[in-house]
Structure formats: C-alpha cells, structure tokens
Design a protein around this motif. Structure first.
Motif, PDB file in Angstrom:
ATOM      1  N   MET A 225       0.693  -1.298   0.219  1.00 22.25           N
ATOM      2  CA  MET A 225       0.024  -0.191   0.019  1.00 22.25           C
ATOM      3  C   MET A 225       0.484   1.318   0.328  1.00 22.25           C
ATOM      4  O   MET A 225       0.468   2.397  -0.434  1.00 22.25           O
ATOM      5  CB  MET A 225      -1.090   0.073   1.184  1.00 22.25           C
ATOM      6  CG  MET A 225      -2.094  -1.205   1.118  1.00 22.25           C
ATOM      7  SD  MET A 225      -3.262  -1.119  -0.344  1.00 22.25           S
ATOM      8  CE  MET A 225      -2.962  -1.655  -1.576  1.00 22.25           C
ATOM      9  N   GLY A 226       2.228   1.130   0.459  1.00 27.29           N
ATOM     10  CA  GLY A 226       2.763   2.458   0.472  1.00 27.29           C
ATOM     11  C   GLY A 226       3.399   2.836   1.934  1.00 27.29           C
ATOM     12  O   GLY A 226       3.700   4.063   1.910  1.00 27.29           O
ATOM     13  N   LYS A 227       2.801   1.913   2.702  1.00 29.75           N
ATOM     14  CA  LYS A 227       3.476   2.513   4.436  1.00 29.75           C
ATOM     15  C   LYS A 227       4.724   2.988   4.268  1.00 29.75           C
ATOM     16  O   LYS A 227       5.119   3.995   4.591  1.00 29.75           O
ATOM     17  CB  LYS A 227       3.222   1.339   5.242  1.00 29.75           C
ATOM     18  CG  LYS A 227       1.733   0.689   5.219  1.00 29.75           C
ATOM     19  CD  LYS A 227       1.892  -0.227   6.527  1.00 29.75           C
ATOM     20  CE  LYS A 227       2.981  -1.762   6.591  1.00 29.75           C
ATOM     21  NZ  LYS A 227       3.034  -2.080   5.319  1.00 29.75           N
ATOM     22  N   ALA A 278      15.810   8.263  -4.937  1.00 27.25           N
ATOM     23  CA  ALA A 278      14.833   8.539  -6.359  1.00 27.25           C
ATOM     24  C   ALA A 278      13.722  10.036  -5.916  1.00 27.25           C
ATOM     25  O   ALA A 278      13.219  10.092  -6.670  1.00 27.25           O
ATOM     26  CB  ALA A 278      14.034   7.032  -5.808  1.00 27.25           C
ATOM     27  N   GLU A 279      13.404   9.302  -5.519  1.00 26.74           N
ATOM     28  CA  GLU A 279      12.398  10.594  -4.792  1.00 26.74           C
ATOM     29  C   GLU A 279      13.134  11.807  -4.947  1.00 26.74           C
ATOM     30  O   GLU A 279      12.470  12.796  -6.021  1.00 26.74           O
ATOM     31  CB  GLU A 279      12.145  10.721  -2.894  1.00 26.74           C
ATOM     32  CG  GLU A 279      10.893  11.905  -3.223  1.00 26.74           C
ATOM     33  CD  GLU A 279      10.466  11.981  -2.021  1.00 26.74           C
ATOM     34  OE1 GLU A 279      10.539  13.343  -1.351  1.00 26.74           O
ATOM     35  OE2 GLU A 279      10.868  10.854  -1.635  1.00 26.74           O
ATOM     36  N   HIS A 280      13.812  13.254  -4.605  1.00 19.88           N
ATOM     37  CA  HIS A 280      14.435  13.647  -5.043  1.00 19.88           C
ATOM     38  C   HIS A 280      15.675  13.740  -6.343  1.00 19.88           C
ATOM     39  O   HIS A 280      15.049  15.136  -6.115  1.00 19.88           O
ATOM     40  CB  HIS A 280      16.488  13.990  -3.646  1.00 19.88           C
ATOM     41  CG  HIS A 280      16.416  15.056  -3.405  1.00 19.88           C
ATOM     42  ND1 HIS A 280      17.091  15.811  -3.696  1.00 19.88           N
ATOM     43  CD2 HIS A 280      16.114  16.132  -2.372  1.00 19.88           C
ATOM     44  CE1 HIS A 280      17.913  17.077  -3.791  1.00 19.88           C
ATOM     45  NE2 HIS A 280      16.947  17.351  -2.134  1.00 19.88           N
ATOM     46  N   SER A 281      15.888  13.061  -7.379  1.00 26.29           N
ATOM     47  CA  SER A 281      16.049  12.933  -8.222  1.00 26.29           C
ATOM     48  C   SER A 281      15.859  12.821  -9.374  1.00 26.29           C
ATOM     49  O   SER A 281      15.396  13.083 -10.773  1.00 26.29           O
ATOM     50  CB  SER A 281      17.351  12.096  -8.254  1.00 26.29           C
ATOM     51  OG  SER A 281      17.287  11.013  -8.044  1.00 26.29           O
ATOM     52  N   GLN A 282      14.206  12.278  -8.852  1.00 26.47           N
ATOM     53  CA  GLN A 282      13.304  11.818 -10.064  1.00 26.47           C
ATOM     54  C   GLN A 282      13.716  10.648 -10.917  1.00 26.47           C
ATOM     55  O   GLN A 282      13.124  10.936 -11.829  1.00 26.47           O
ATOM     56  CB  GLN A 282      13.500  13.571 -10.814  1.00 26.47           C
ATOM     57  CG  GLN A 282      12.384  14.646 -10.375  1.00 26.47           C
ATOM     58  CD  GLN A 282      10.621  14.596  -8.693  1.00 26.47           C
ATOM     59  OE1 GLN A 282       9.662  14.111  -9.901  1.00 26.47           O
ATOM     60  NE2 GLN A 282      10.619  14.230  -7.662  1.00 26.47           N
ATOM     61  N   PRO A 477       3.999   5.613  -8.129  1.00 33.25           N
ATOM     62  CA  PRO A 477       4.678   4.020  -7.591  1.00 33.25           C
ATOM     63  C   PRO A 477       6.453   3.786  -7.949  1.00 33.25           C
ATOM     64  O   PRO A 477       7.247   3.388  -7.863  1.00 33.25           O
ATOM     65  CB  PRO A 477       3.661   2.597  -8.848  1.00 33.25           C
ATOM     66  CG  PRO A 477       3.619   4.002 -10.027  1.00 33.25           C
ATOM     67  CD  PRO A 477       3.313   5.579  -9.399  1.00 33.25           C
ATOM     68  N   ASP A 478       7.008   4.662  -9.350  1.00 32.74           N
ATOM     69  CA  ASP A 478       7.990   4.761  -9.629  1.00 32.74           C
ATOM     70  C   ASP A 478       9.392   5.164  -8.941  1.00 32.74           C
ATOM     71  O   ASP A 478       9.983   4.826  -8.275  1.00 32.74           O
ATOM     72  CB  ASP A 478       8.592   5.103 -10.819  1.00 32.74           C
ATOM     73  CG  ASP A 478       8.043   4.390 -12.391  1.00 32.74           C
ATOM     74  OD1 ASP A 478       7.214   3.080 -12.531  1.00 32.74           O
ATOM     75  OD2 ASP A 478       7.568   4.810 -13.347  1.00 32.74           O
ATOM     76  N   LEU A 479       9.097   5.875  -8.434  1.00 35.47           N
ATOM     77  CA  LEU A 479       9.667   6.765  -7.407  1.00 35.47           C
ATOM     78  C   LEU A 479       8.898   6.999  -5.878  1.00 35.47           C
ATOM     79  O   LEU A 479       9.854   7.282  -5.354  1.00 35.47           O
ATOM     80  CB  LEU A 479       9.378   8.783  -7.410  1.00 35.47           C
ATOM     81  CG  LEU A 479       9.963   9.018  -8.957  1.00 35.47           C
ATOM     82  CD1 LEU A 479       9.182  10.766  -9.365  1.00 35.47           C
ATOM     83  CD2 LEU A 479      10.958   8.947  -9.661  1.00 35.47           C
TER      84      LEU A 479
END
Length: 495
Positions: A225-227, A278-282, A477-479
């Motif tokens: 779910m993404g917890k 991943a989140e920060h660099s996209q 979902p990718d990031l």
C-alpha cells in the motif's frame, strides 16, 4: 555576599552533607527583587523546584508568576502575598525579604548563582536516583530483571540530564494553560496555522494540524500500500526543512522541520537511501539499483546525494530490536545531536525485550511495545510515527478500505495511539482484477484504472486532537513518492 543567618529559621552556615547553597539561593532571590529584568536571564536555567530551602521555593515561584504575568515583583508586593504565611513568619517575616533585597548582588552575577543552584539540585537528584537504583538492585524480591532495571535507570538518568529532574510531578493548571496559549500563538503565527510539525503534505497537515509533540501516530496498511514510502516521504520532508534558532535565553530550539531518527527494522539503510535518492532526483529507484541510467540522470543522482547527505536524517537498520534498546538509542541521539521525530518501520517487528517470557502472548507483548512508544514520545516530547501491518481480513471484504478493527493485536495499538492512519490505494486492488480483453467489463475496468491511477487515500481512523476523515494524495510508484493532489478548490482565493 555573606550568608544571611536567622536562628529561628534554622538557616546556618554549617551545611550538612546534602549538596546545596543557601547563599546562592538568597543571592539570586535578592537580585530578582532588586531588578525584575534579571528573571529573563535566568528563567531558562533554574526553576522553583531546583531550590533547596522550601521557603525559597515559594518565594521564587511567586516572583516568577508575577513577572510572567507582566506585574511588578518586589518586596512590597511579596509582603502582601506572604503577610499571613506562617513559614515566612518563622524565618523573620517580611523583614527577611528586605534583608534579601539589601544584600542583593549585582544582576550580572545572577546567571552564575542560577547555574550553581541548578548544579546542586541535580546532584541531590542524582543521589536520590542512585539510592533508588541501588535499592532496586539489592532487593531480592524485586520483580524487575537486571535488563529492565538498567533501562529504567537509563531513562531516569536521561531525564535528569535533559530537564534537571527525573520526576515532573504535578503541574499547576496555570502553567499548563500558559503552555497551551504559547502553542496556539505559535500555530497562529506559523505558515498554514499548524500547531505541530508539517508533514510536507498540505491536505494531511490540514486534517492533522501537523505532527504533534508527545503523540504516538500509527500509520497502518496492507503490504504494497505504500506505508514505508509515505513514512519516508514525511521523514524526508521534515528533515530537509530543519532549522534551528537561539531563543532569548541563548538556548537553541528547532523552529522548523526537525532532526529525524528512522528505525528501519525491515529494510536496510541502503534500500532506504535509494528510495530517498529516487524521490529527490526524480530517477526511478529500480533504474538506480540496476544502473540503467543516462549521464544526465547520473548527474541528478550525484547532486541529490550531496543535498541529502546534509539533512539531519539518522537511520538505524538493526533488525529485531527491543523497545528498550530503541528507547535507549533514541535518548542517546537526542543527547548527542538532537531529535524532533522518530519513525519506526514497523511496530510488529519490535520485541518486548528481556522482560518477556514463554508465557507472554503476542497481544501482551505488542501492548508493552505500544505503551513503550507512547511513553518515549512523552519523555522526549516528540512525535513518534510507528508503522503497523493490518490483518488479512481486509482482503476478505468487497470494500477493502481498512478500519480500526483490522489492526493486528488492535486493542493495545488503538488504545495507546493518539492518531491512527491507514494508507489505501484502490488502484492496487483494481489492477489485480482485470477482466478478459474485448469485453464490456474490460472497458469499464480501463475507465476505473484511469480514474484511480496515481491516487491514494490516507484514512484518519482515530485522532484525539481533531476530526476523522479521508485525505486524498497523489502517488508515483516509480519514485515511491506521495504528493499533494492539485485540487481546484485549494487554489481558489489564491491559497
């Protein structure tokens, strides 16, 4: 300054072995009576409870209350307050106040007297604490084993080092009210009017008012779910906004964001770092892991790593850690670098520790863990965000939105938590029920998938401070990144 003596009061220069300084107490009170402005220089150092002489405790407390209300606190005002006070009469009545004023030292020396009074108070408390530890350790009938005694002693020592006392005792309603007004004032002046720390997610902040100090916040959901993603996003948002400033007393305090301690019991620190990169660099995390990236993406990753490296996010990936060990490490982190929030991923992977035995069932153990996390949140005065797994009964229902009864060992978790949130992505379930292609059902399924794509819900199932409800978020979902949904009504009126 010479020690003021009064035979009736029993105050003498022949001090017993108890650490104390009557002279410092008298000097500080005299300086306060002479110049009330001195209070603002010493209020961050010493409190009424740190004085040894009970009469001095009451005099200092009265002075503090008057000054904090904006009133004058001199010998004449205090004379009216203590004119019928038998304890002051016993040591010479209001003449004692005049004597303190006459012997007042220069105001510039007041901080040194305050530090001495605090030092003596902490020594007394340390002696009391040591006696208690020795008594518990030598008591053959003690129900606590050695490990639990060590954990308890460490907790008390931490409190002594942090706040100058191991027991706070009763707090007057007046003091509690002052703190409440200060919190409301801070919320009013802060962007978004948040009384807690911002999660970085606008609509979630609106529903929660931010992450509140001393709160145990449970974030639950089924696997996938993404917890962890949501908890990581929140932790990262808070850490990257970290800002500290000195208050009027020269004490550094966090004014925005915070230092975050992340206990990752399931994922390694490297896996967690990859998610943040991943989140920060996209750049999608699966591409980072495989090295399937372009030269430009590599530059983005390297720049992001440099920025992330500077944020105060501390990761502990020890598996199977006990609640006692987690608490000890959190206290140590706060003492060494500061700590404004803890994330635990996830609650059911913690153990109860040495106090557990073969007859202890899992529900009792989880109860001990949630109580320990709530106690830690109060002790460190920070929010604790703990992730939790949901039972499989969610999967048996047509509507798979989670509810409080879906929490594993739900009784203790629901009871101890201040906030219970569930993360839910309907897209996950709909994607796994794809009908045969070319049918009307498949066309309807495609429409549903388009509507649900990239959307998630955070369901607030319990909140002590506010209403329950559902918050809509975006999800990439990718990031593995949650974000704010661009809703038309949010931007009306320029907000």
């Amino acid at each position: 300054m010479a020690l003021i003596q009064d035979n009736d009061a029993g105050i003498s220069s022949e001090l017993d072995s108890t650490p104390q300084s009557q002279e410092a107490e008298q000097a500080l009170i005299g300086a306060l009576l002479y110049d009330n402005e001195v209070y603002h220089r010493i209020s961050g150092i010493v409190q009424a409870k740190h004085f040894y002489n009970p009469v001095h405790v009451r005099i200092f407390d009265s002075i503090a209350i008057l000054i904090e209300r904006g009133n004058l606190a001199d010998a004449i005002v205090l004379k009216n307050r203590f004119s019928q006070d038998e304890t002051l009469v016993d040591i010479g009545g209001v003449e004692y106040l005049a004597l303190l004023l006459d012997n007042a030292p220069p105001g510039s020396t007041a901080p040194e007297y305050a530090k001495l009074i605090l030092d003596m108070a902490m020594r007394r408390e340390l002696i009391r604490l040591a006696d208690g530890i020795k008594g518990e350790a030598t008591d053959p009938d003690s129900e606590q084993d050695a490990q639990n005694q060590i954990t308890s002693a460490e907790s008390q020592l931490y409190n002594l080092a942090e706040i100058g006392g191991t027991q706070s005792g009763f707090v007057s309603f007046e003091n509690a009210l002052i703190k409440s007004i200060e919190m409301a004032s801070a919320a009013f002046s802060r962007d978004g009017h948040l009384s807690g720390t911002s999660t970085g997610l606008i609509d979630l902040d609106r529903q929660l008012g931010g992450m509140h100090r001393s709160d145990l916040i449970i974030l639950a959901g089924r696997p996938s779910m993404g917890k962890t993603s949501l908890a990581t996003n929140i932790a990262f948002n808070i850490a990257k906004k970290f800002k500290r400033e000195k208050d009027d007393n020269g004490i550094e305090k966090t004014v925005e964001g915070g230092v975050v301690g992340f206990f990752s019991l399931e994922m390694s620190s490297e896996q967690l770092a990859t998610r943040l990169l991943a989140e920060h660099s996209q750049v999608p995390s699966h591409k980072i892991r495989r090295g399937d990236i372009t030269a430009e993406q590599y530059e983005h990753i390297r720049d992001s790593a440099d920025e992330i490296n500077r944020i105060p996010l501390h990761i502990d990936d020890t598996g199977g850690i006990s609640i006692g060990a987690l608490s000890a490490r959190a206290r140590r982190l706060k003492r060494m670098v500061g700590l404004d929030m803890i994330v635990v991923d996830y609650l059911q992977l913690l153990t109860g520790g040495a106090g557990m035995n073969s007859s202890t069932n899992r529900v009792q153990e989880v109860s001990m863990i949630t109580q320990g996390l709530k106690a830690l949140a109060k002790e460190l005065d920070i929010p604790v965000l703990a992730l939790a797994q949901l039972s499989r009964q969610v999967e048996q229902r047509d509507d798979k939105r989670p509810q409080l009864s879906d929490l594993r060992e739900s009784g203790s978790i629901e009871q101890d938590a201040d906030v219970v949130m569930f993360v839910f992505r309907e897209e996950y379930y709909v994607a796994r029920s794809e009908p045969s292609e070319g049918t009307e059902e498949h066309l309807k399924w495609q429409e549903d998938m388009e509507q649900l794509h990239g959307k998630a819900e955070v369901i607030i199932g319990k909140q002590r401070h506010g209403p329950i409800g559902t918050v809509k978020l975006s999800f990439n979902p990718d990031l593995t990144k949650f974000g704010n949904l661009a809703q038309d009504d949010r931007f009306e009126g320029g907000h």
